[in-house]
Design a protein around this motif. Structure first.
Motif, PDB file in Angstrom:
ATOM      1  N   ASP A  77       4.877  -4.833   1.306  1.00 42.60           N
ATOM      2  CA  ASP A  77       4.457  -3.781   2.085  1.00 42.60           C
ATOM      3  C   ASP A  77       3.925  -2.419   1.393  1.00 42.60           C
ATOM      4  O   ASP A  77       4.991  -1.930   0.808  1.00 42.60           O
ATOM      5  N   PRO A  78       2.644  -2.239   1.058  1.00 39.48           N
ATOM      6  CA  PRO A  78       2.364  -0.950   0.186  1.00 39.48           C
ATOM      7  C   PRO A  78       2.937   0.504   0.804  1.00 39.48           C
ATOM      8  O   PRO A  78       3.007   0.766   2.032  1.00 39.48           O
ATOM      9  N   ALA A  79       3.453   1.121  -0.073  1.00 40.68           N
ATOM     10  CA  ALA A  79       4.066   2.309   0.357  1.00 40.68           C
ATOM     11  C   ALA A  79       2.693   3.460   0.577  1.00 40.68           C
ATOM     12  O   ALA A  79       1.670   3.555   0.084  1.00 40.68           O
ATOM     13  N   PRO A  80       2.993   4.233   1.481  1.00 39.96           N
ATOM     14  CA  PRO A  80       2.111   5.383   1.947  1.00 39.96           C
ATOM     15  C   PRO A  80       1.586   6.175   0.872  1.00 39.96           C
ATOM     16  O   PRO A  80       2.348   6.501  -0.033  1.00 39.96           O
ATOM     17  N   LEU A  81       0.146   6.835   1.010  1.00 42.13           N
ATOM     18  CA  LEU A  81       0.032   7.661  -0.106  1.00 42.13           C
ATOM     19  C   LEU A  81       0.810   8.821  -0.017  1.00 42.13           C
ATOM     20  O   LEU A  81       1.111   9.451   0.776  1.00 42.13           O
ATOM     21  N   GLN A  82       1.300   9.273  -1.238  1.00 39.64           N
ATOM     22  CA  GLN A  82       1.942  10.356  -1.461  1.00 39.64           C
ATOM     23  C   GLN A  82       1.426  11.706  -0.993  1.00 39.64           C
ATOM     24  O   GLN A  82       0.208  12.060  -1.275  1.00 39.64           O
ATOM     25  N   GLU A  83       2.306  12.458  -0.183  1.00 36.48           N
ATOM     26  CA  GLU A  83       1.667  13.848   0.255  1.00 36.48           C
ATOM     27  C   GLU A  83       1.174  14.627  -0.691  1.00 36.48           C
ATOM     28  O   GLU A  83       0.257  15.233  -0.353  1.00 36.48           O
ATOM     29  N   HIS A  84       1.904  14.731  -1.890  1.00 38.59           N
ATOM     30  CA  HIS A  84       1.197  15.915  -2.907  1.00 38.59           C
ATOM     31  C   HIS A  84      -0.058  15.504  -3.619  1.00 38.59           C
ATOM     32  O   HIS A  84      -0.694  16.290  -4.069  1.00 38.59           O
TER      33      HIS A  84
END
Length: 665
Positions: A62-69
């Protein structure tokens, strides 16, 4: 079929993980499996353990969400192209990012859009570009709207960006054996393009041998879809089977001189090279795995089970990419093979002892069997069902081996610089027969059932009906035939009731980055008023027909009409930038000249791209009930307008986050 229950449990585990269940739920099956092993219930424990493995595999991949920074900030990225699609308006690439500002980062997939064909980019190229990332989200503004980003998310894409051609650079082809094999596809496409074949034959062979469908014309795809043979344009098990058969004939001398092992090794090697070359599509990998198991079993004189081979293929694909389970290619491929294995033998009226009639009717029974399983799924995704699929598929099954075989030999001669005009004429002639016959069949009355709406429950009912019908085929009891008939009648009756159009009037303003469009649906017609220039009207129509196809079918909408600058009817009227429907009036404001007193009450003032005036003047002059800020506005101007309106207490609505919807009576 010992692997079938294990595979079903494994798939169920992936589905449970995809439904959003947390980690807690995986421990319960694991504890249950351990408990059953303690009491020597080995088979039940294995099935529950398979379910847990599926859940764990889905979680790991399951891919991790796009990093906020990374969001909304400009960075210099570097990554490798995984997928490339071109159109008249630019290119869309799927890029695996592994570097940010010249520093390594955790790899993640993004959808990159660029409006230019410069520089030249191919698969497996390493790119460098500057962009601002945003998370890949659904932008659905109409009910039942087609979600293009959902397909990307199923592939593991987590972000999207727009890249200016000035900041895009091709660094070098990414090294590696697999990437080197992938780069052979443009070579194959180039050899086909440089041959003396007709244009239609070139586009077909390019799609059938390399998997590149960029050369296919829209007319060809529509004709093949209307006659039920669009599967020959997409790489599938049929292509792999034909290629394997042709290669086995080519390596027959090795078999004659006693080198059976070398022949089997070369067959398996070339089939896997073909799978790598075409991008590891689920249908191709499934067929190659099954062919590999069959060749190995034949080499060691063992009997192979087609169902077990199919299960091995499913487990291998889902182990490395569980998201494939949700793709159309995976579903259609495996459902077609299961249907053929279950029904084809029983639907053939002749026994194997009568070889010639059995072989002839095998083409028909295989075609019917595949359509039994995939027909309802195809209708669900594409809203179309071909009625004359049997004769066209029969013709394709007979001629396709000769076309693909001739195409492979032609590639070899083109590579060696040898001209074979007779082979070119033969391929053009055989493919011309398929194309001409398909075009003729597509023009016959009632050749296809168009605009079919299939709800999910109808798919479940269809497969339940097929299961009961299969039981009758194998056991021949009247009760099963009666049950299958009644279930089939229920499906037909349900389809007729669901297809009844729903009257009414609805108004929508979907989000768009380059225009503002108001969609007005009244009964069976969809009216469109847009700020797009006249020369882009065709693009607007095509975009609406694609994105809102299911919305239109479900509501019985059979036509789309673009509202001209001046249009008057009792239900929808337009006078330049004013759009009126009963009880509601819109004003599209893209210029300060649109701000003046109107004789009628303004309900909605829509501020569009091009307006650079004072938004407070709009409120004072027009006195609208609500001011709508379109999503094509400049972001800074949009934010300033929102701040001014909120501080003044003026009702406003921003289309950047959500579209506009109003249901009228």
């Amino acid at each position: 079929m010992p692997l079938m229950p294990f595979t079903v449990a494994f798939v169920l585990g992936i589905l449970l993980q995809g439904s959003g269940m947390g980690y807690f739920y995986v421990f319960i099956p694991l504890l249950t499996a351990i408990f059953l092993c303690f009491f020597k219930q080995t088979y039940s424990a294995i099935l529950i353990f398979a379910l847990s493995i599926g859940f764990i595999v889905g979680t790991v991949h399951d891919p991790a969400p796009l990093q906020e920074h990374l969001c909304q900030k400009q960075f210099r990225y570097s990554g490798v192209v995984r997928e490339l699609n071109s159109s008249d308006f630019g290119r869309r690439l799927i890029v695996l990012i592994d570097s940010c500002n010249d520093r390594s980062c955790k790899p993640f997939l993004v959808k990159m859009t660029t409006p230019s064909m410069i520089p030249d980019v191919t698969d497996t190229d390493r790119l460098s570009f500057t962009a601002s990332m945003t998370p890949l989200r659904s932008r659905l503004d109409l009910p039942d709207e087609y979600d293009f980003n959902e397909i990307m998310r199923r592939k593991g894409v987590v972000g999207e960006c727009f890249v200016s051609p000035d900041s895009l650079m091709v660094l070098f082809p990414e090294p590696g054996l697999l990437n080197s094999i992938r780069r052979m596809r443009p070579v194959i496409s180039g050899l086909i393009a440089c041959s003396m074949l007709d244009a239609s034959s070139k586009e077909f062979l390019n799609a059938a041998l390399s998997g590149d469908r960029s050369m296919l014309s829209i007319d060809t795809m529509e004709i093949f879809s209307a006659t039920g043979i669009s599967h020959i344009l997409a790489l599938s098990g049929l292509h792999v089977g034909i290629i394997a058969w042709i290669l086995s004939l080519m390596f027959m001398p090795l078999y004659i001189i006693g080198c059976r092992g070398l022949r089997s090794f070369l067959l398996i090697l070339l089939l896997w090279i073909f799978a790598i070359l075409t991008g590891f599509g689920p249908s191709v990998v499934r067929a190659v795995v099954m062919a590999t198991i069959f060749i190995i079993s034949y080499q060691f004189q063992r009997v192979s089970s087609p169902f077990n081979s199919l299960c091995v293929a499913a487990i291998l694909i889902l182990m490395f990419n569980p998201q494939s389970l949700y793709t159309i290619g995976f579903q259609m491929s495996f459902i077609a093979v299961i249907s053929i294995l279950v029904f084809a033998g029983k639907l053939n009226p002749f026994s194997r002892s009568k070889k010639i009639p059995y072989i002839i009717f095998s083409y028909v029974s295989v075609t019917i069997s595949a359509m039994l399983g995939t027909g309802i799924v195809s209708a669900y995704y594409f809203n179309i069902f071909p009625l004359y699929f049997i004769p066209v598929n029969f013709l394709c099954a007979v001629l396709l081996p000769f076309i693909l075989g001739g195409g492979m030999f032609l590639l070899l001669t083109e590579f060696l610089g040898i001209e074979c005009s007779w082979l070119v004429c033969l391929i053009d002639f055989l493919y011309g027969i398929i194309h001409s016959f398909s075009a003729y069949v597509s023009t016959l009355p009632r050749a296809t059932l168009q605009s079919i709406y299939v709800p999910p429950f109808l798919i479940v009912a269809c497969f339940f009906t097929l299961a009961v019908f299969a039981i009758w085929l194998y056991r021949r009891r009247t009760v099963y035939l009666t049950a299958a008939t009644m279930l089939g009648l229920f499906m037909i009756l349900s389809s007729c009731l669901l297809s009844y159009p729903k009257p009414g009037m609805e108004v929508y303003i979907p989000r768009s980055s380059d225009k503002t469009s108001i969609l007005i649906r009244r009964n069976d017609t969809l009216h469109i008023a847009t700020t797009a220039p006249f020369h882009e009207y065709g693009v607007v129509m095509e975009e609406c027909q694609t994105k809102y196809r299911k919305y239109m079918i479900k509501r019985g909408i059979d036509s789309i009409r673009l509202l001209p600058a001046h249009h008057l009817s009792p239900y929808v009227a337009r006078n330049n930038n004013i759009i009126a429907i009963p009880g509601c009036m819109f004003v599209l404001i893209s210029d300060i000249r649109h701000i003046h007193a109107y004789p009628h009450k303004i309900n909605y003032a829509v501020i569009c791209n091009g307006f650079r005036g004072d938004v407070m003047a709009v409120s004072e002059t027009l006195s609208p009930d609500t001011i709508i800020l379109s999503s094509d506005l400049n972001r800074r101007r949009h934010d300033r307008y929102v701040k001014e309106l909120l501080e003044s207490g003026i009702p406003c609505l921003s289309l950047r986050e959500n579209g506009f919807m109003r249901i009228c009576k």
